[in-house]
Design an enzyme around this catalytic site. Structure first.
Site, PDB file in Angstrom:
ATOM      1  N   GLU A   9       0.821  -1.211   0.000  1.00 18.20           N
ATOM      2  CA  GLU A   9       0.000   0.000   0.000  1.00 18.20           C
ATOM      3  C   GLU A   9       0.857   1.264   0.000  1.00 18.20           C
ATOM      4  OE1 GLU A   9      -4.067  -1.427   2.094  1.00 18.20           O
ATOM      5  OE2 GLU A   9      -2.378  -1.245   3.461  1.00 18.20           O
ATOM      6  N   HIS A  33      -1.383   4.414   8.172  1.00 17.45           N
ATOM      7  CA  HIS A  33      -2.567   3.701   7.670  1.00 17.45           C
ATOM      8  C   HIS A  33      -2.831   2.526   8.597  1.00 17.45           C
ATOM      9  CE1 HIS A  33      -5.431   1.499   5.397  1.00 17.45           C
ATOM     10  NE2 HIS A  33      -4.577   0.586   4.960  1.00 17.45           N
ATOM     11  N   TYR A  61     -10.909  18.175  19.750  1.00 13.52           N
ATOM     12  CA  TYR A  61      -9.652  17.510  19.393  1.00 13.52           C
ATOM     13  C   TYR A  61      -9.746  16.839  18.027  1.00 13.52           C
ATOM     14  CZ  TYR A  61      -9.120  18.498  24.272  1.00 13.52           C
ATOM     15  OH  TYR A  61      -9.088  19.158  25.464  1.00 13.52           O
ATOM     16  N   HIS A  68     -12.324  -0.559   4.864  1.00  9.86           N
ATOM     17  CA  HIS A  68     -10.878  -0.787   4.890  1.00  9.86           C
ATOM     18  C   HIS A  68     -10.217  -0.122   6.100  1.00  9.86           C
ATOM     19  CE1 HIS A  68      -7.022  -1.019   2.180  1.00  9.86           C
ATOM     20  NE2 HIS A  68      -6.712  -1.089   3.462  1.00  9.86           N
ATOM     21  N   HIS A  82      -5.834  -0.518  10.273  1.00 11.43           N
ATOM     22  CA  HIS A  82      -7.080  -1.268  10.183  1.00 11.43           C
ATOM     23  C   HIS A  82      -7.683  -1.341  11.585  1.00 11.43           C
ATOM     24  CE1 HIS A  82      -5.304  -3.605   6.475  1.00 11.43           C
ATOM     25  NE2 HIS A  82      -5.411  -2.310   6.262  1.00 11.43           N
TER      26      HIS A  82
END
Length: 218
Positions: A75, A94, A121, A161, A96
């Site tokens: 990725e 990135h 925030y 995703h 999951h």
């Protein structure tokens, strides 16, 4: 093997995310921009963020060519999209992570901002969180979508995703990703209840005081 500081920072912060349960198994990837024309570092493919070693971190040039270390995450193009189209980006995360992924699976999300302005925030560290339409992992079209949104959004949510978060430093990117996960958890906990979000005046105050980026029309 150069440089050392950034490699150890990736190892340390990857372990932090893993220990918090935000990168199960071999999911998730982190990267950081190097100074000058030295390229960038990315966590390797099929690596557990809790078991990274400095020697195995992938070293890439700006064409995505591997210069040293283990083969990079498949990725990598998600990270390159931010580095190429958002100049202030010096790190990308990135994940999951459970609650952000759960959010990404909900129907009828606002594609311009998957989360409302629930907390100051979230507004300060993330801002509007647009939804990237689903494409399979490794599909270059994901990179194209991120590239389109990167100039105006520090983070995006990939449908079914997970999130991609950018920041001026790796510490900031990790903290922002943690903030996004917590806000997703709060949002899901509030389902079925009336929600009070920050109003226009409160958001304007955050923009004026902290430079927060939020488009109230999204």
């Amino acid at each position: 093997m150069i440089p050392t500081r950034e490699r150890h920072q990736l190892v340390r912060l990857g372990r932090r995310l893993y220990e918090r349960g935000l990168s199960p198994g071999t999911s998730g990837n982190l990267s950081v921009r190097l100074e000058g024309n030295a390229g960038w570092l990315l966590t390797p493919t099929n690596s557990c963020l809790g078991e990274l070693t400095a020697d195995n971190i992938s070293h890439l040039d700006w064409d995505g060519t591997l210069l040293g270390g283990s083969p990079p995450s498949k990725e990598s193009f998600l990270h390159l999209a931010y580095y190429r189209f958002r100049p202030e980006t010096h790190a990308v995360v990135h994940l999951h992570s459970t609650f952000a992924v759960a959010l990404s699976c909900l129907a009828h999300l606002n594609p311009h901002s998957c989360l409302p302005p629930l907390t100051p925030y979230f507004v300060m560290r993330i801002g509007n969180l647009p939804l990237v339409p689903y494409h399979r992992p490794g599909d270059q079209r994901l990179g194209d979508e991120v590239a389109r949104l990167a100039p105006t959004h520090s983070a995006v949510l990939l449908a079914n995703h997970g999130p991609v978060v950018s920041a001026p430093s790796l510490e900031d990117a990790v903290s922002a990703a943690e903030e996004l996960e917590e806000t997703a958890r709060i949002f899901l906990a509030l389902q079925g209840h009336p929600i009070r979000t920050l109003d226009a005046h409160q958001i304007e105050e955050l923009q004026r005081t902290f430079g927060a980026r939020w488009n109230p029309e999204a």
